[in-house]
Design a protein around this motif. Structure first.
Motif, PDB file in Angstrom:
ATOM      1  N   HIS A 148      -4.351   1.844  -3.792  1.00  0.00           N
ATOM      2  CA  HIS A 148      -5.729   2.156  -3.405  1.00  0.00           C
ATOM      3  C   HIS A 148      -6.398   3.133  -4.367  1.00  0.00           C
ATOM      4  O   HIS A 148      -7.603   3.346  -4.280  1.00  0.00           O
ATOM      5  CB  HIS A 148      -5.771   2.705  -1.977  1.00  0.00           C
ATOM      6  N   LEU A 191       4.693   8.649   4.987  1.00  0.00           N
ATOM      7  CA  LEU A 191       4.945   7.217   4.915  1.00  0.00           C
ATOM      8  C   LEU A 191       3.814   6.468   4.238  1.00  0.00           C
ATOM      9  O   LEU A 191       4.031   5.481   3.563  1.00  0.00           O
ATOM     10  CB  LEU A 191       5.123   6.640   6.324  1.00  0.00           C
ATOM     11  N   TYR A 210      -0.871   5.080  -6.206  1.00  0.00           N
ATOM     12  CA  TYR A 210      -0.752   3.977  -5.256  1.00  0.00           C
ATOM     13  C   TYR A 210      -1.892   2.977  -5.466  1.00  0.00           C
ATOM     14  O   TYR A 210      -2.935   3.341  -6.005  1.00  0.00           O
ATOM     15  CB  TYR A 210      -0.757   4.528  -3.834  1.00  0.00           C
ATOM     16  N   ARG A 242      -2.419  10.312   3.251  1.00  0.00           N
ATOM     17  CA  ARG A 242      -2.276  11.543   2.472  1.00  0.00           C
ATOM     18  C   ARG A 242      -3.534  11.828   1.664  1.00  0.00           C
ATOM     19  O   ARG A 242      -3.953  12.967   1.520  1.00  0.00           O
ATOM     20  CB  ARG A 242      -1.096  11.352   1.524  1.00  0.00           C
ATOM     21  N   HIS A 243      -4.159  10.780   1.128  1.00  0.00           N
ATOM     22  CA  HIS A 243      -5.306  11.006   0.240  1.00  0.00           C
ATOM     23  C   HIS A 243      -6.641  10.988   0.958  1.00  0.00           C
ATOM     24  O   HIS A 243      -7.659  11.202   0.353  1.00  0.00           O
ATOM     25  CB  HIS A 243      -5.314   9.945  -0.870  1.00  0.00           C
ATOM     26  N   PRO A 262       0.796  -1.232   0.000  1.00  0.00           N
ATOM     27  CA  PRO A 262       0.000   0.000   0.000  1.00  0.00           C
ATOM     28  C   PRO A 262       0.829   1.282   0.000  1.00  0.00           C
ATOM     29  O   PRO A 262       0.316   2.332  -0.363  1.00  0.00           O
ATOM     30  CB  PRO A 262      -0.819  -0.102   1.296  1.00  0.00           C
ATOM     31  N   VAL A 263       2.109   1.212   0.397  1.00  0.00           N
ATOM     32  CA  VAL A 263       2.857   2.455   0.591  1.00  0.00           C
ATOM     33  C   VAL A 263       3.853   2.753  -0.534  1.00  0.00           C
ATOM     34  O   VAL A 263       4.592   3.727  -0.444  1.00  0.00           O
ATOM     35  CB  VAL A 263       3.585   2.465   1.955  1.00  0.00           C
ATOM     36  N   PRO A 308       0.588   6.735   1.784  1.00  0.00           N
ATOM     37  CA  PRO A 308      -0.188   7.534   0.850  1.00  0.00           C
ATOM     38  C   PRO A 308      -1.690   7.495   1.134  1.00  0.00           C
ATOM     39  O   PRO A 308      -2.413   8.422   0.781  1.00  0.00           O
ATOM     40  CB  PRO A 308       0.131   6.912  -0.514  1.00  0.00           C
ATOM     41  N   ARG A 309      -2.145   6.422   1.806  1.00  0.00           N
ATOM     42  CA  ARG A 309      -3.592   6.345   2.075  1.00  0.00           C
ATOM     43  C   ARG A 309      -4.013   7.422   3.047  1.00  0.00           C
ATOM     44  O   ARG A 309      -5.118   7.947   2.981  1.00  0.00           O
ATOM     45  CB  ARG A 309      -3.966   4.960   2.621  1.00  0.00           C
TER      46      ARG A 309
END
Lengths: 554, 305
Positions: free
Chosen positions: A155, B298, A153, B303-304, A107-108, B300-301
Motif C-alpha cells: 500500500h 500483523l 508494504y 500501523r501506517h 498486504p501484510v 502494516p496498513r
C-alpha cells in the motif's frame, strides 16, 4: 509434437456443477512461440481471464471445471501433470502478473519478502541471498532506492510501482512464459505506457513468450504480435495484429473497432449559447494533515484542488480530463456541494452555492444531478429499479404527483433504452451497462439542467461505452442538458465534449475548445497525455511511442 | 506508536474514572456489612461501634471522598473479612486467574486456527462438517452443566481427576477443559469464516501462481490476513475469563479473582469488591491496548494509518 512454447487445443471450461452451468470457454485453440506476444482480446465475460487461470492452474475448482482440451507447455500437457510437478512450473517456467495489484500483492508482507519468496521457493536460496536478489530485481524494474523500499508494504507504492514490483516478482526466475492479465487496466495512460515499455524490454531480453489478456485495443496495437479475439467463450478471429485490427473479418471484431471512441471525427455539436449556469472561481480544497496525541493539524495540507476556475454554459458539455489524484472527483464533489471548498466560490445562476439553504438548496439539488463511475456500488442492491428511480420524488415532493410515478418510471426506462417491465427487477439482474442506464434514469427523474458525470463510462466495455455515450448525447439534444464530464480517457472526452479542461495536481493546466486542445495542445502535460493514449492501430501506435520517447527526451 | 498508546491510555483512564464511581455506590447497595459480621443478636451499640470503626456512619459523599484520597495513594482499603489490605488479597488471586486464562486461550486459539483453517481449506469437506457441528455444540453448551457433569464423570465416577483446588497438573485439566469449550467453539467459526475470505483473496492466487507450497499458502499467506478478526474475538473471550470465570472458579474451587469477587459480594466486603473490579478493569484495558498493538503488528496498513 509441435515446437510451440504453448499450445492450447480445444480447451473448454464450465462453471457450475450438475445439470445447468455455464460454458465459460467453449473449445478454444491457440499457440504461442518464444519471444512472441499473443494478445487475447475480449470484453468482460468473454472467457479470456478464465482461460488464463486454467493455464496457470489457479482456476477456482469448484465451481470451475475443465471439461476438455489440452494445454501443452514445452511439449508437456499441463492438465495431466501431477500436482506437485505442476506447482513447480509456476513461478519458475510460467509466471503471471495481474490487474488489480493492490489486491494481488499480499498486504501484510513487505514487497522485498514477497519477491524473495519466489526465489527461495524454487532455487533454495538463503534468505539473505534471496533478499539481495530481490533488491536487484526491484532496481531493474525502476524502483528508486530499492534497498530501503524492499521493506515497504504494497500500500506504500503507487499503482504503477506496484505493477513494476509484480513484474519483478514474475521475472525473478526468467520464465519462458509470462501470462499478463490486464496488466495496465487500472493505470493512468502515462503509467500504462511505461509499464508496456517495461514488459516489452523484459520480453525482448529473455525471449520469453507473453500471453496478454486485455480488453484494450490500444494496448494490443502497442505490444502484441498476434491477436486472438474472444467473444462468448470462443475465439472468433485470430491473426497478426495489423491484419485483424486493420481489416477485421468477423462482425464482432468490426463492431468492437467501430465502438472505439475517437476513430472517426467527433459528431458536429449543436451550437451553445453563452449562458453560464455553473461557475467556479478560484476554487481550492485542502485536506489538512494531522498528527500527534490530539491529532492536531500540522499546518501542512494535501492540495487536492488548488485554484480552479471554470464555467459551464447551458446545454454544453465541459470535459475534465486528468489522471488519478489530479483532483477531478474532489472538484465534482464541491460542485455538488457534497464537500465544502477551503476557499473560492461556486456560482449557480449567479448565486453563491455555499449561501443556499432551505427551499433554495433543495431546488439546487434538484437541478444538479450526478452519475457515478461504479454502477455496481451506486445502486442500492436491496431496492427495486422502480424504487431507485422514484426515490428522488419522495424527497422533492412537488416534482410529480404519486399517481403519475409508475407512468413516468416507464417513460424514463424507455428513454434510457430499457424496458418498462424492468422496473420490478433488482440491480443485480442487470449488466454493468444496463445499471449505468438505470443510474442515468435516476439522475433524469428530477428533470435536472446539469448532470455531472464522474467517470460515468470508465467501468464499461468499449461497445457498451459507445452506447452510453450515444445515449448521453441524444438526451442532451432532446432535453438541453449541460454535462460536466469527468474522465481519464481522452478519446472519450474528445467524442462528447464541446470544451475540455486538463487537470494536473489540483490545477487546470489548459482549457479550451475540444478541437483546439486535442489538435494543438499547448501545455507539455497535455502533450504527454495525448502521446501516451494508445490507439488501436499498430503503425500509428509506433508513431506515438516514438513521439512520447522524444517528449521524454530519450 | 507512542502517541497511540498514550491516546488509548488516556481514553482508558476516563472509562476507569466512570467505573470507580459506579462500583463504589453499587457495592453499597448490597446492604450493611454489620448484619453479616456481627452476631444476629448484637446490640445497637455494638453495631454503632462496628460502623464507626469502618467509617460506615459517615455520609456517603464523605466516604467516597475518603475512598478517592486513599485511591490516589494506591490504598484500596481494608478487607473486613480477611482483615488485610484489600489490594493484597486481590493481587494474590489475580495470577491464578491469569494463568488459567493464558493456558485456556493459548490452547483454544491454537486448536481453533488448526481446525478452522483446515475446514476453510475444503468447505463442505469432512473436517469442515465435523468441525462446524462440534464447534456449534461447543459454543452453545452451558458451562456450569459441563463442569458439574465433568466432575461427576471424571472425579466421582472414574476417579481419574481431583474434584477441585489447584496444585498439580491434574488439577488444571478440568477447569481448563471446561473453560476452553466456548472460546474454542466460537473461534473455530471465526477462523473458518475469515480464512474462507482470505483463501479466496487475489493475493492467494498470486502465491499459487508463484508456485508456493500449499501449506505455505494457507498458513503464511492467508492466515496472517485471516487472523485479524480472530484476534478481536479471542481478546473478547480472554477478557471474559479474566473478568472472573466466576462459575468455573467457584465449581472447581479455583482460588482466582472470580471466586474472590463472588465471595466478597456475598460477604459485603466493599473494599475487596472495589479493588478486584478496579484491578481487573485495569488489566482488561491493558489487554485491549495490547490487542490494538497486535493489529498493528500483523497488518502494516493499521500501523501506517
Amino acid at each position: 509434437m509441435s515446437g510451440h512454447l504453448l499450445e492450447v487445443t480445444d480447451l473448454a471450461i464450465r462453471f457450475g456443477t450438475t445439470g445447468g452451468g455455464v460454458q465459460a470457454v467453449d473449445g478454444i485453440s491457440f499457440h504461442l512461440d518464444r519471444g512472441e506476444t499473443l494478445a487475447i482480446l475480449g470484453e468482460s465475460g468473454s472467457g479470456k481471464s478464465v482461460s488464463a487461470s486454467a493455464i496457470m492452474a489457479i482456476l477456482d475448482c469448484p465451481p470451475g471445471r475443465i471439461a476438455r482440451g489440452s494445454i501443452l507447455f514445452e511439449g508437456r500437457d499441463l492438465l495431466s501433470l501431477p500436482e506437485s510437478e505442476r506447482r513447480r512450473l509456476n513461478g519458475e517456467r510460467i509466471a503471471m502478473i495481474f490487474q488489480d495489484t493492490l489486491a494481488h500483492l499480499n498486504p501484510v508482507y513487505s514487497v522485498g519478502w514477497q519477491i524473495a519468496e519466489t526465489l527461495q521457493a524454487h532455487k533454495g536460496l538463503s534468505a539473505r541471498e534471496a533478499r539481495a536478489e530481490a533488491v536487484r530485481l526491484m532496481e531493474s524494474v525502476g524502483i528508486p532506492e530499492p534497498a530501503s523500499r524492499a521493506n515497504d508494504y504494497p500500500h506504500q507504492f503507487s499503482g504503477g510501482q506496484r505493477q513494476r514490483l509484480m513484474i519483478a516478482m514474475a521475472m525473478a526466475l526468467k520464465p519462458a512464459l509470462l501470462v499478463a492479465d490486464e496488466p495496465t487496466t487500472a493505470l493512468d495512460v502515462t503509467v500504462q505506457a511505461q509499464i508496456l515499455d517495461l514488459l516489452r524490454e523484459a520480453r525482448d531480453s529473455t525471449a520469453m513468450g507473453m500471453l496478454l489478456i486485455t480488453h484494450d485495443l490500444g494496448v494490443v496495437a502497442d505490444i502484441a504480435d498476434r491477436v486472438a479475439v474472444m467473444y462468448q467463450g470462443r475465439i472468433v478471429e485470430t491473426g497478426p495484429v495489423r491484419e485483424v485490427l486493420g481489416n477485421p473479418q468477423h462482425s464482432y471484431t468490426q463492431r468492437l473497432l467501430s465502438a472505439v471512441p475517437g476513430r472517426e471525427p467527433p459528431p458536429a455539436r449543436p451550437p451553445v449559447a453563452d449562458l453560464p449556469v455553473f461557475e467556479a472561481r478560484e476554487l481550492t480544497k485542502h485536506f489538512p494533515i494531522t498528527g500527534g496525541l490530539f491529532r492536531r493539524p500540522t499546518g501542512e495540507a494535501v492540495r487536492a484542488v488548488d485554484g480552479v476556475s471554470l464555467t459551464l454554459r447551458r446545454g454544453e458539455t465541459l470535459g475534465i480530463v486528468g489522471e488519478s489524484g489530479s483532483g477531478k472527483s474532489t472538484l465534482a464533489r464541491m460542485l455538488l456541494r457534497l464537500e465544502e471548498p477551503t476557499s473560492g466560490a461556486i456560482l449557480f445562476e449567479g448565486k453563491d452555492v455555499s449561501s443556499l439553504a432551505g427551499p433554495e438548496l433543495l431546488s439546487f439539488r434538484r437541478r444538479v444531478q450526478v452519475v457515478f463511475q461504479d454502477p455496481f456500488a451506486s445502486l442500492d442492491p436491496r431496492m427495486r429499479v422502480a424504487e431507485i428511480i422514484a426515490e428522488p420524488w419522495t424527497i422533492h415532493r412537488d416534482v410529480l404527483p404519486r399517481a403519475r410515478w409508475n407512468a413516468r418510471i416507464a417513460e424514463l426506462l424507455s428513454l434510457v433504452g430499457l424496458r418498462p417491465e424492468h422496473a420490478a427487477r433488482y440491480p443485480h439482474q442487470f449488466s454493468g451497462g444496463q445499471r449505468q442506464r438505470i443510474a442515468i434514469a435516476r439522475a433524469l427523474a428530477l428533470e435536472p439542467e446539469i448532470v455531472i458525470c464522474d467517470e460515468a463510462v470508465s467501468a464499461l466495455d468499449v461497445s457498451i461505452q459507445a452506447q452510453i455515450l450515444a445515449l448521453l448525447d441524444q438526451l442532451q439534444r432532446a432535453m438541453g442538458l449541460a454535462y460536466l464530464f469527468i474522465a481519464h480517457d481522452l478519446p472519450v472526452v474528445r467524442q462528447i465534449a464541446d470544451r475540455v479542461a486538463v487537470m494536473q495536481r489540483g490545477r487546470i493546466v489548459e482549457q479550451g475548445p475540444c478541437e483546439e486542445v486535442f489538435e494543438r495542445p499547448q501545455h507539455p502535460y497535455t502533450r504527454a497525455l495525448l502521446a501516451a493514449s494508445p490507439v488501436p492501430d499498430p503503425d500509428a501506435q509506433a508513431e506515438r511511442r516514438k513521439a512520447r520517447r522524444e517528449l521524454a527526451g530519450v | 506508536m507512542g502517541s497511540f498508546i498514550a491516546r488509548r491510555s488516556l481514553q482508558s483512564l476516563v472509562a476507569l474514572a466512570g467505573l470507580i464511581v459506579l462500583v463504589f455506590f453499587a457495592a453499597r447497595l448490597t446492604g450493611s456489612p454489620a448484619d453479616l459480621y456481627l452476631p444476629i443478636d448484637a446490640s445497637v451499640e455494638a453495631r454503632q461501634a462496628f460502623n464507626e470503626k469502618h467509617g460506615f456512619n459517615d455520609p456517603l459523599t464523605e466516604q467516597f471522598g475518603r475512598f478517592l484520597v486513599d485511591l490516589a495513594r494506591f490504598d484500596l482499603g481494608h478487607s473486613i473479612r480477611k482483615d488485610r489490605p484489600a489490594l493484597e488479597v486481590v493481587l494474590e488471586a489475580i495470577p491464578t486467574t491469569l494463568a488459567l486464562a493464558a493456558v485456556t486461550m493459548t490452547l483454544a486459539v491454537a486448536g481453533a486456527i488448526l481446525v478452522g483453517s483446515l475446514a476453510a481449506r475444503r468447505p463442505g469437506g469432512a473436517v469442515d462438517r465435523l468441525g462446524s457441528t462440534l464447534s456449534l455444540a461447543a459454543a452453545s453448551a452451558p458451562d456450569f452443566w459441563v463442569a458439574i457433569s465433568a466432575i461427576l464423570l471424571f472425579a466421582v465416577a472414574l476417579g481419574w481427576l481431583p474434584t477441585s483446588g489447584m496444585g498439580t497438573f491434574w488439577h488444571w485439566i478440568m477447569p481448563v477443559g471446561v473453560l476452553l469449550i466456548r472460546p474454542f467453539g466460537i473461534l473455530v467459526q471465526v477462523v473458518r469464516g475469515s480464512m474462507l475470505g482470505a483463501l479466496s483473496a487475489p493475493y492467494v492466487k498470486t502465491a499459487r501462481a508463484k508456485g508456493i507450497r500449499e501449506r505455505t499458502v494457507v498458513f503464511v499467506h492467508a492466515l496472517r490476513n485471516g487472523l485479524l478478526p480472530v484476534i478481536t474475538v479471542a481478546g473478547d473471550q480472554a477478557a471474559g475469563i479474566v473478568n472472573g470465570a466466576v462459575i468455573v472458579e467457584t465449581i472447581f474451587g479455583w482460588p482466582g479473582i472470580g471466586k474472590l469477587m463472588i465471595d466478597s459480594i456475598i460477604q459485603r466486603d466493599f473494599a475487596v469488591i472495589q479493588a478486584s473490579i478496579l484491578v481487573t478493569a485495569a488489566i482488561i484495558f491493558a489487554m485491549n491496548i495490547v490487542i490494538d498493538l497486535a493489529y498493528g503488528l500483523l497488518d502494516p496498513r493499521v500501523r501506517h494509518a
